[in-house]
Design an enzyme around this catalytic site. Sequence first.
Site, PDB file in Angstrom:
ATOM      1  N   GLN A   1       0.818  -1.208   0.000  1.00  0.00           N
ATOM      2  CA  GLN A   1       0.000   0.000   0.000  1.00  0.00           C
ATOM      3  C   GLN A   1       0.855   1.263   0.000  1.00  0.00           C
ATOM      4  O   GLN A   1       0.485   2.276  -0.606  1.00  0.00           O
ATOM      5  CB  GLN A   1      -0.971   0.008   1.180  1.00  0.00           C
TER       6      GLN A   1
ATOM      7  N   ASN B   1       9.988  -6.525   1.814  1.00  0.00           N
ATOM      8  CA  ASN B   1       9.679  -7.953   1.761  1.00  0.00           C
ATOM      9  C   ASN B   1       9.120  -8.329   0.383  1.00  0.00           C
ATOM     10  O   ASN B   1       9.132  -7.527  -0.561  1.00  0.00           O
ATOM     11  CB  ASN B   1       8.702  -8.328   2.879  1.00  0.00           C
TER      12      ASN B   1
ATOM     13  N   GLN C   1      27.095 -11.877   5.825  1.00  0.00           N
ATOM     14  CA  GLN C   1      26.018 -12.026   4.858  1.00  0.00           C
ATOM     15  C   GLN C   1      24.998 -13.052   5.323  1.00  0.00           C
ATOM     16  O   GLN C   1      23.793 -12.841   5.229  1.00  0.00           O
ATOM     17  CB  GLN C   1      26.587 -12.446   3.499  1.00  0.00           C
TER      18      GLN C   1
ATOM     19  N   HIS D   1      21.884 -12.238   7.552  1.00  0.00           N
ATOM     20  CA  HIS D   1      20.738 -11.447   7.075  1.00  0.00           C
ATOM     21  C   HIS D   1      19.457 -12.269   7.126  1.00  0.00           C
ATOM     22  O   HIS D   1      18.455 -11.848   7.685  1.00  0.00           O
ATOM     23  CB  HIS D   1      20.984 -10.961   5.648  1.00  0.00           C
TER      24      HIS D   1
ATOM     25  N   GLU E   1      26.929  -9.863  -5.487  1.00  0.00           N
ATOM     26  CA  GLU E   1      26.614  -8.538  -4.945  1.00  0.00           C
ATOM     27  C   GLU E   1      27.858  -7.939  -4.300  1.00  0.00           C
ATOM     28  O   GLU E   1      28.213  -6.790  -4.545  1.00  0.00           O
ATOM     29  CB  GLU E   1      25.484  -8.681  -3.921  1.00  0.00           C
ATOM     30  N   HIS E   2      28.518  -8.708  -3.450  1.00  0.00           N
ATOM     31  CA  HIS E   2      29.754  -8.284  -2.783  1.00  0.00           C
ATOM     32  C   HIS E   2      30.864  -9.260  -3.141  1.00  0.00           C
ATOM     33  O   HIS E   2      30.684 -10.472  -3.000  1.00  0.00           O
ATOM     34  CB  HIS E   2      29.599  -8.283  -1.258  1.00  0.00           C
TER      35      HIS E   2
ATOM     36  N   ASP F   1      28.814  -1.698   4.058  1.00  0.00           N
ATOM     37  CA  ASP F   1      27.398  -1.653   4.410  1.00  0.00           C
ATOM     38  C   ASP F   1      27.018  -0.364   5.118  1.00  0.00           C
ATOM     39  O   ASP F   1      25.865   0.081   5.021  1.00  0.00           O
ATOM     40  CB  ASP F   1      27.051  -2.836   5.318  1.00  0.00           C
TER      41      ASP F   1
ATOM     42  N   HIS G   1       7.587  12.653 -41.987  1.00  0.00           N
ATOM     43  CA  HIS G   1       8.965  12.851 -41.543  1.00  0.00           C
ATOM     44  C   HIS G   1       9.807  13.416 -42.684  1.00  0.00           C
ATOM     45  O   HIS G   1      10.583  14.358 -42.499  1.00  0.00           O
ATOM     46  CB  HIS G   1       9.570  11.505 -41.089  1.00  0.00           C
TER      47      HIS G   1
END
Length: 429
Positions: free
Chosen positions: A191, A214, A259, A262, A327-328, A361, A420
């Site tokens: 929302q 999420n 990592q 997480h 990613e890393h 980070d 054109h």
Amino acid sequence: MQWLDAGAEGFDAALSRLLDRLPERDEEVRGIVAGIVGEVRARGDAAVVDYTRRLDRMPCDDGRVPEVTAAELQAALDRLDPALRTALETARDRIFDHAEQQSLRGFEYADADGNRLGVRITAIDRAGIYVPGGRAAYPSSVLMNAVPARAAGVGEIVMCVPTPDGLRNDTVLAAAALAGVDRVFAIGGAQAVAAMAYGTDTVPAVDKIVGPGNAYVAEAKRQVFGRVGIDSVAGPSEVCIITDGSAPVEWVIQDLFAQAEHDEEAQSILVCPDADYLARVERALPDAIAATPRGAIVRTALADRGALIKVRDLAQAVDVANVIAPEHLELAVADPDALMPAVRHAGAIFVGVHSPEALGDYCAGPNHVLPTSRAARYASPLGTYEFQKRSSIIACSEPGAAKLAPVAAAIADAEGLAAHAASARLRQG
């Protein structure tokens, strides 16, 4: 953690299975989100309030979308522990300094016929930032998303953060104050994303939405893309560490854990040419997991998604890392600069044992919003440029237009676009 050998038959297939972390879209989630987005688009504030009451257990007794005032943001900042405030200010300043260096710059040039051509850079008018809330405290997400927008010159920054059961996190709100966020709404979920995308009487419509969330938030971003820009639909966090065996085992383990803690879907991979070193890491894992506060999460993540990869040499290690496109990427080796030219695909590269991902980070300066799930093959970190737009500049001189007109007309004729061609020939003189 599973063992893989880059020299063994079937390695490529095994690595592919390990990296296959893009599940099919959940049809139930997609349907729920589509319903929420449609309701917010049709009913505006009323729908946002209804979902906030139902999903975040917020009373919203006055029937209004809850907004955190500037005074409340300042009060949260004033209540902050002085040491934490100093840390957040230091991180903000370092992120801003790096973001300023990234700013796109326009240019103009003139060709031989006096035509002026170039690119003009402008910032988007309004950015929307989504930040997880409730009991979770992610002030770093506020800084990493808001500060580059501010550096880019965005006119207004709007932030949405859920406050389940009315629980507001002072650290997150204080970070918003430090980052210069203009308006903060205590709403979350699909929302909130829909409200920022389409606008309501209370929540202004934004031009781009950034920030983590999420599965419902991610799906909402996917569904509103096109109406607004988005940064990405991010997957679980991941790290790939290359070591030659010179890095202390304890350091490498904690970098893997950074990592894995997480969530259970996070991925930690260690690549090394020294099998004895990998075995030492494996033997040390049980005690290290038992000692870390989020050990249960770490254990599951390493068991399901982690890997120890034996390679022939460091050159092959980089080849494997390029396939992973993490990613890393940590280069925990004695001579990391020697490997750098061969690295092609990584969201962020941490060079040397004194450059752990954890520093990136929070406070090194470069952004921690990075491409995941092998998207580093084609995508880049969040940066100032994400909040800027390029406009082409075409200013033809009279003789320049006359010279270009027959070229344009010939191509237009070939495409069957008569207007054109006519428009171009009128400038031919």
